[in-house]
Design an enzyme around this catalytic site. Sequence first.
Site, PDB file in Angstrom:
ATOM      1  N   SER A 180      62.184  41.628  23.849  1.00  0.00           N
ATOM      2  CA  SER A 180      61.543  40.371  23.440  1.00  0.00           C
ATOM      3  C   SER A 180      60.930  40.427  22.050  1.00  0.00           C
ATOM      4  O   SER A 180      60.430  39.402  21.567  1.00  0.00           O
ATOM      5  CB  SER A 180      60.450  39.998  24.449  1.00  0.00           C
ATOM      6  N   GLU A 221      91.647  70.528   2.461  1.00  0.00           N
ATOM      7  CA  GLU A 221      91.310  70.221   1.070  1.00  0.00           C
ATOM      8  C   GLU A 221      92.493  70.315   0.101  1.00  0.00           C
ATOM      9  O   GLU A 221      92.575  69.548  -0.857  1.00  0.00           O
ATOM     10  CB  GLU A 221      90.186  71.153   0.577  1.00  0.00           C
TER      11      GLU A 221
END
Length: 851
Positions: free
Chosen positions: A334, A62
Amino acid sequence: MIYFSKDLPSPDRLVDRKVSLSTKIYDRNGKLLYDVYGDENRTLVTLDKVPEVMRQATIAIEDKNFYSHHGFDLTGMLRAVYNIIFKHELQGGSTLTQQLVKNTLLTNERTVVRKIKEFILSVQIEARYSKDEILQMYFNETPYGGTAIGIEAAAENYFGKSVSKLTLPEAALLAGLTQSPSQYSPYRNPELAKERQKEVLLRMREEGYITAEQEQAAENVKLKYKPEGSQIRAPHFVMYVRELLAEQYGETILETGGLRVTTTLDLNMQEKFQKIVTDEIAKDRIFRVSNGALLAMDPKTGEILAMVGSKNYFAKDIDGQFNVTTSTSRQPGSSIKPIMYATAFKQGFSPATVLIGVPTTFKMGPGQPPYRPQNYANRNYMILPIRKALGNSLNLPAVKTLSLIGVDNLIATAHDMGITTLNEPGRYGISLTLGGGEVKMLDMATAFSVFATEGLKHDPVAILKVTDSNDKVLEEFQPNDGVRVLSEQVAYLIDSIISDSNNRTLTFGAGNQMGLYIPGHTVAVKTGTTNDNRDNWAIGFTPAQPNSPVSITIASWIGNNDNSPMNPNFFAGSARIWNQAMVWYLNGKPDVGFVRPKGIVTGTVDALSGMAPGPYTQATLKDIFIEGTVPTTPDNWHERLSICKPDGLLASDACKAAGQATERNFIQIRAEKPEWQHDVDIWVAKAYPKYKYPQYYPPKTVSTLCFDSGGNTTPCSDLSAGPLISGTSFYQYDTDSSVDKESLPTSFEVRVTVTKQNNTTIEGGSTTTGVWFSLIDNSWCDSHVDACNLGPPLGTEERSSTSCNSSCIYNSKEVGTFKNIAPGTYTLRIEANDTGGGNTIYTIQIVVLGP
């Protein structure tokens, strides 16, 4: 700076500021689903309790210059201002001190003014507090995701331990969360969380905090997490909503801003559907099935009514927190076929369009092997219309159709209907219609809802209303008319097919058809199973026209999170789940049918070819069509051929002239593409053996038989196999009016058909071949018998100069004969000689009366 400093909060508020408020998430009826966090989960900790690896990991990822800067990083600040002004993004340039200010003293507004205030406060805090004090406040005020505010709560929530007990791998994981706790959550995105942890460890090594060996060892540790959210209801949906909120409002506002969120979820429906999934998956374990999912949506609005992401959010055996409904890792099988056939209908195909669903080899791109798909269980190969092909979910017709309409067109339709994946067109081939690309269940439900709403798409909606802690409305969903992505007619054709149980009997039989048929209610549904049996789907919906009292789309899935295959003989699980959910929803509701729109007409086609009925059509069928697409080209599968009786081949002109031809009906099954004809012919040979079904084998070659003048076959080398003479007719010489041979005028014309035989011609320019016309006076023959027997008097014959290579009409007028003939009885003599030496003499008695 004085101007920006005048309204700044005092840095002293770091220790006496107002306590943060939780965000509450409700279902559509006001039932609480999740409290983020009802009693703020914050436990203060002194810096000496935070292990060194936690401090090092945080600083490395950070703010690597934390102990050397004065609260800000000039380069990062300039980059942040640039991003805010030109990209409208609040990112970059935040030191730990600035993050502390943002999390505690300022709002999350994305403006340059707020960034400047953040800078000023950071400088003031750096002047007032030591670096260790600032770091301690940072660890106590930073959100780590979920209910965890501060590092102590984070350590407890994620690992069930105090911060002082954290190991290097655990510290690296937590340090990586602060940038975006939702995105990097190990519960929802474990792969991203792992990558983020690796990034933290890399930064620690680069800053000299750990060695390469320690980095590698930490990466190899498999972390054990504490179960998340034991008080949560509809957890998969709540976490989905949570991510949406975090994206819209930011992590800090989400976790401390006191938002009140009303969602689209129906908790009663959710809990019922969760139980159905859980119970059914328990029954299916013997079929190697470990997980299931379900999503329900209102197709009229896109509102998500239920989201069952797994059989159990807290299940340990399958990573139950993984949300299948939003995952992009499943293939639809399908179930994508309705979207493909809708694409075909847009191009003029119809439910009556015939497909020859037989084993076919498809040529693929360069360097790729041929593709030869099969139907389920390698059966039901036949000729059938799209209505039956889609209803019975047959693979071969679908692959052929996609080859005819184009993969890119299918992808375009899918995207229009709400599919957000399938973004690599070059990776997909014609197997895409069998589910060869990954999709989201949420997207599939959105796409199927388009069929339910007569072609209108509504994007999925999860949030109805958001208010802040002061009851100010921040956002509120307003139902809309949707976007038309299919015509009403195309949508109706699909609805008419997949809502009719009669269209499914080949594959699913009669009865309840694995639960797809629901007596007393009109529902449309399509199943899907991948070829390797890793995914099994059922997706269906009720009619959802504007005034329909029923409106729901339900998608269900079963499979395994690790993508292992299920038992290949089991494919009913998702249909059972879908059936129970749909029956529960429809209980007590009326039956509503799909409304036939304008522009749909009824038409008749040949029952075999699907073309317009032709002259030899044997049977017809009726179906519905989009106006303008009823076939107009006459059927050419049924044909009537002239056959030479002696050998069964196509009749030659000679065979016809000899009277040996007959008419027979045949069926020629014509492939959709010429390159598929060979496979069609192979199938015909197996399905319709020639000895039993000769009508399926029309001859392709013409007979080469030769005949004598009596119509009997004879060797073509024999002189009797000369030209065949037939069809003699008589006409007035000048008026072209037909006359009778028994009452001819003195000037007349004779026309005769002369047909050459195999491998010969009649050469008009030759002196030895041709057609001769002559008349013999019968009274002359009475006194010159011997001469008459030898032929006409010398010089009375006239030869035609016309050549003939097949069957030709010769006429006497061409050679100027038979003018001013004296009345009397005559013998008309026509002689034809060909290049093969064949000679034919034809005689007929005529009477010239005059004038």
